[in-house]
Design a protein around this motif. Structure first.
Motif, PDB file in Angstrom:
ATOM      1  N   ASP A 169     -19.034  28.637  15.303  1.00  0.00           N
ATOM      2  CA  ASP A 169     -20.094  29.642  15.207  1.00  0.00           C
ATOM      3  C   ASP A 169     -19.621  31.010  15.691  1.00  0.00           C
ATOM      4  OD1 ASP A 169     -22.961  30.486  14.918  1.00  0.00           O
ATOM      5  OD2 ASP A 169     -22.773  30.705  17.092  1.00  0.00           O
ATOM      6  N   MET A 170     -18.819  31.022  16.760  1.00  0.00           N
ATOM      7  CA  MET A 170     -18.405  32.299  17.330  1.00  0.00           C
ATOM      8  C   MET A 170     -17.235  32.930  16.580  1.00  0.00           C
ATOM      9  SD  MET A 170     -18.978  31.515  21.404  1.00  0.00           S
ATOM     10  CE  MET A 170     -18.864  33.253  21.877  1.00  0.00           C
ATOM     11  N   LEU A 171     -16.538  32.136  15.759  1.00  0.00           N
ATOM     12  CA  LEU A 171     -15.430  32.690  14.981  1.00  0.00           C
ATOM     13  C   LEU A 171     -15.824  33.062  13.556  1.00  0.00           C
ATOM     14  CD1 LEU A 171     -12.441  30.367  16.030  1.00  0.00           C
ATOM     15  CD2 LEU A 171     -12.835  32.745  16.707  1.00  0.00           C
ATOM     16  N   LYS A 172     -16.933  32.527  13.065  1.00  0.00           N
ATOM     17  CA  LYS A 172     -17.267  32.745  11.654  1.00  0.00           C
ATOM     18  C   LYS A 172     -17.508  34.209  11.284  1.00  0.00           C
ATOM     19  CE  LYS A 172     -22.118  31.198  12.203  1.00  0.00           C
ATOM     20  NZ  LYS A 172     -22.789  32.494  12.054  1.00  0.00           N
ATOM     21  N   ALA A 227      -4.762  32.584  12.145  1.00  0.00           N
ATOM     22  CA  ALA A 227      -4.024  32.975  13.354  1.00  0.00           C
ATOM     23  C   ALA A 227      -4.734  34.075  14.127  1.00  0.00           C
ATOM     24  CB  ALA A 227      -2.608  33.411  12.979  1.00  0.00           C
ATOM     25  N   HIS A 228      -5.361  35.037  13.404  1.00  0.00           N
ATOM     26  CA  HIS A 228      -6.014  36.121  14.133  1.00  0.00           C
ATOM     27  C   HIS A 228      -7.237  35.631  14.906  1.00  0.00           C
ATOM     28  CE1 HIS A 228      -8.527  36.178  10.453  1.00  0.00           C
ATOM     29  NE2 HIS A 228      -9.460  36.723  11.236  1.00  0.00           N
ATOM     30  N   CYS A 229      -7.867  34.545  14.414  1.00  0.00           N
ATOM     31  CA  CYS A 229      -9.000  33.954  15.145  1.00  0.00           C
ATOM     32  C   CYS A 229      -8.525  33.226  16.400  1.00  0.00           C
ATOM     33  CB  CYS A 229      -9.764  32.995  14.240  1.00  0.00           C
ATOM     34  SG  CYS A 229     -10.756  33.820  12.976  1.00  0.00           S
ATOM     35  N   ILE A 230      -7.379  32.563  16.277  1.00  0.00           N
ATOM     36  CA  ILE A 230      -6.810  31.896  17.459  1.00  0.00           C
ATOM     37  C   ILE A 230      -6.488  32.937  18.527  1.00  0.00           C
ATOM     38  CG2 ILE A 230      -4.941  30.461  18.332  1.00  0.00           C
ATOM     39  CD1 ILE A 230      -6.906  28.985  16.505  1.00  0.00           C
ATOM     40  N   GLN A 231      -6.011  34.106  18.098  1.00  0.00           N
ATOM     41  CA  GLN A 231      -5.711  35.165  19.062  1.00  0.00           C
ATOM     42  C   GLN A 231      -6.984  35.668  19.728  1.00  0.00           C
ATOM     43  OE1 GLN A 231      -2.549  36.009  19.952  1.00  0.00           O
ATOM     44  NE2 GLN A 231      -3.623  37.081  21.617  1.00  0.00           N
ATOM     45  N   LEU A 232      -8.076  35.727  18.973  1.00  0.00           N
ATOM     46  CA  LEU A 232      -9.353  36.119  19.566  1.00  0.00           C
ATOM     47  C   LEU A 232      -9.780  35.136  20.654  1.00  0.00           C
ATOM     48  CD1 LEU A 232     -11.357  37.209  16.379  1.00  0.00           C
ATOM     49  CD2 LEU A 232     -10.474  38.704  18.193  1.00  0.00           C
ATOM     50  N   LEU A 233      -9.491  33.861  20.417  1.00  0.00           N
ATOM     51  CA  LEU A 233      -9.807  32.861  21.434  1.00  0.00           C
ATOM     52  C   LEU A 233      -8.956  33.090  22.685  1.00  0.00           C
ATOM     53  CD1 LEU A 233     -10.089  29.563  19.320  1.00  0.00           C
ATOM     54  CD2 LEU A 233     -11.931  31.067  20.085  1.00  0.00           C
ATOM     55  N   ALA A 245     -17.996  27.665  24.647  1.00  0.00           N
ATOM     56  CA  ALA A 245     -17.893  26.325  24.065  1.00  0.00           C
ATOM     57  C   ALA A 245     -17.720  25.266  25.144  1.00  0.00           C
ATOM     58  CB  ALA A 245     -16.729  26.281  23.082  1.00  0.00           C
ATOM     59  N   ARG A 246     -17.042  25.632  26.231  1.00  0.00           N
ATOM     60  CA  ARG A 246     -16.896  24.674  27.333  1.00  0.00           C
ATOM     61  C   ARG A 246     -18.269  24.314  27.914  1.00  0.00           C
ATOM     62  NH1 ARG A 246     -12.981  26.856  29.840  1.00  0.00           N
ATOM     63  NH2 ARG A 246     -11.381  25.309  29.309  1.00  0.00           N
ATOM     64  N   GLU A 258     -16.792  38.635  18.630  1.00  0.00           N
ATOM     65  CA  GLU A 258     -17.986  39.478  18.539  1.00  0.00           C
ATOM     66  C   GLU A 258     -19.089  39.004  19.466  1.00  0.00           C
ATOM     67  OE1 GLU A 258     -21.088  39.647  15.033  1.00  0.00           O
ATOM     68  OE2 GLU A 258     -19.285  40.790  14.489  1.00  0.00           O
ATOM     69  N   LYS A 259     -19.141  37.695  19.702  1.00  0.00           N
ATOM     70  CA  LYS A 259     -20.191  37.117  20.543  1.00  0.00           C
ATOM     71  C   LYS A 259     -19.734  36.852  21.980  1.00  0.00           C
ATOM     72  CE  LYS A 259     -22.577  34.827  16.699  1.00  0.00           C
ATOM     73  NZ  LYS A 259     -23.100  33.544  16.186  1.00  0.00           N
ATOM     74  N   GLY A 260     -18.522  37.274  22.326  1.00  0.00           N
ATOM     75  CA  GLY A 260     -18.054  37.081  23.692  1.00  0.00           C
ATOM     76  C   GLY A 260     -16.908  36.096  23.788  1.00  0.00           C
ATOM     77  N   ASP A 261     -16.690  35.560  24.979  1.00  0.00           N
ATOM     78  CA  ASP A 261     -15.589  34.626  25.231  1.00  0.00           C
ATOM     79  C   ASP A 261     -15.959  33.259  24.661  1.00  0.00           C
ATOM     80  OD1 ASP A 261     -13.713  32.814  26.346  1.00  0.00           O
ATOM     81  OD2 ASP A 261     -13.355  34.177  28.015  1.00  0.00           O
TER      82      ASP A 261
END
Length: 307
Positions: A112-115, A24-30, A44-45, A36-39
């Motif tokens: 990659d950006m969430l790992k 859930a905390h990763c979904i919130q980061l999205l 990804a789009r 850490e690597k940006g938006d």
């Protein structure tokens, strides 16, 4: 690599999805666009769009296609994100793989950006699948719902005299058979105007579709168009426009065809070139239109079998 050179172009759309499961905390980061690597969603789009445009470089046997639209959208949930892609083109083959590749690469980019923000086992990319496709043979049918009677008349002095075999007319018969036309009358005539006129008028009493093969060129003995055009009561000029356009992209000689199409009473008459290549290319270009005419235009009752 599959040869698609004889397939007509059509408008094609494919939609695909992939699902990335994450804490859930990763979904919130999205949602916040704050990894850490940006938006991650924006990055990804872009990755997904680029992947759609370069699918033929990534998957060995995919054909290169002009990509007219490539979109990547998201549906964010508490513990996963659904990646939705749409790709559009006008071409001889579909864009299913482009849509799937876009979904996959967009998902991998999010991964990659969430790992850096979770443990590896907390991320899982799955359910990459095609949701919808439109265009091509799945949308524009090339076979009839029910049989329709047809006649194929080959116009050639040399074939009628037995000096060479007919290949063009037989290729048309084969295509019509595969499309579900039945019964099919097949006959060879010399390039004689009176014989052709009399036969066609007789066949209109029993056959729904009459295809002539040969006599559409500019030679003195090419009499098919001159004989039949005055008999046409309603012309379908678009059929031959499509055939010539399709052929022109394959041989410059297609521009020399004077072929015409239209109705005599309630029978559709189409005049095709006499070469096997010209006849085959013309049939490839107009077959879906022929099927549509007899499947959809039900106001054409006829004793030949398409009431």
């Amino acid at each position: 690599m599959k040869n698609v050179g004889m397939k007509p172009e059509s408008y094609r759309v494919a939609e695909a999805q992939a699902i990335l499961h994450a804490p859930a905390h990763c979904i919130q980061l999205l949602r916040d666009g704050n990894t850490e690597k940006g938006d991650a969603l924006k990055t990804a789009r872009i990755a997904g769009i680029l992947a759609a445009k370069r699918t033929d470089e990534l998957i060995p046997l995919c054909h290169p296609l002009p990509i007219y639209r490539a979109d990547v959208d998201y549906d964010l949930h508490d513990d996963h994100v659904v990646i939705l892609t749409t790709v559009e083109t006008i071409g001889p083959t579909g864009v299913e793989m482009e849509a799937l590749t876009a979904a996959s690469l967009a998902g991998l980019t999010l991964y990659d950006m969430l790992k850096p923000h979770c443990e590896p086992e907390e991320l899982c990319l799955d359910q990459c699948k095609l949701l919808k496709k439109k265009g091509g043979k799945s949308h524009f049918k090339r076979t009839l719902r029910q049989p329709v009677s047809a006649a194929v008349i080959v116009l050639s002095d040399t074939v009628a005299a037995g000096r060479k075999p007919d290949t063009a007319g037989k290729s048309v018969v084969e295509t019509l058979t595969e499309a579900g036309f039945d019964p099919i009358h097949y006959q060879i005539l010399p390039d004689e105007a009176d014989q052709l006129k009399n036969l066609v008028l007789e066949l209109t009493k029993s056959y729904a579709c009459i295809m002539t093969v040969g006599g559409t060129g500019i030679g003195k003995r090419d009499i098919t168009v001159d004989t039949l055009e005055p008999l046409l009561e309603r012309k379908l000029e678009g059929l031959m426009e499509a055939a010539r356009s399709f052929g022109q992209r394959r041989t410059p000689y297609a521009a020399m065809s004077r072929g015409v199409a239209g109705f005599i009473d309630r029978s559709l008459v189409v005049t095709l070139p006499g070469s096997r290549g010209g006849a085959s290319e013309s049939m490839a270009a107009i077959l879906t239109a022929l099927v549509h005419i007899f499947d959809v235009c039900r106001d054409l009752p006829h004793p030949g079998g398409y009431e």
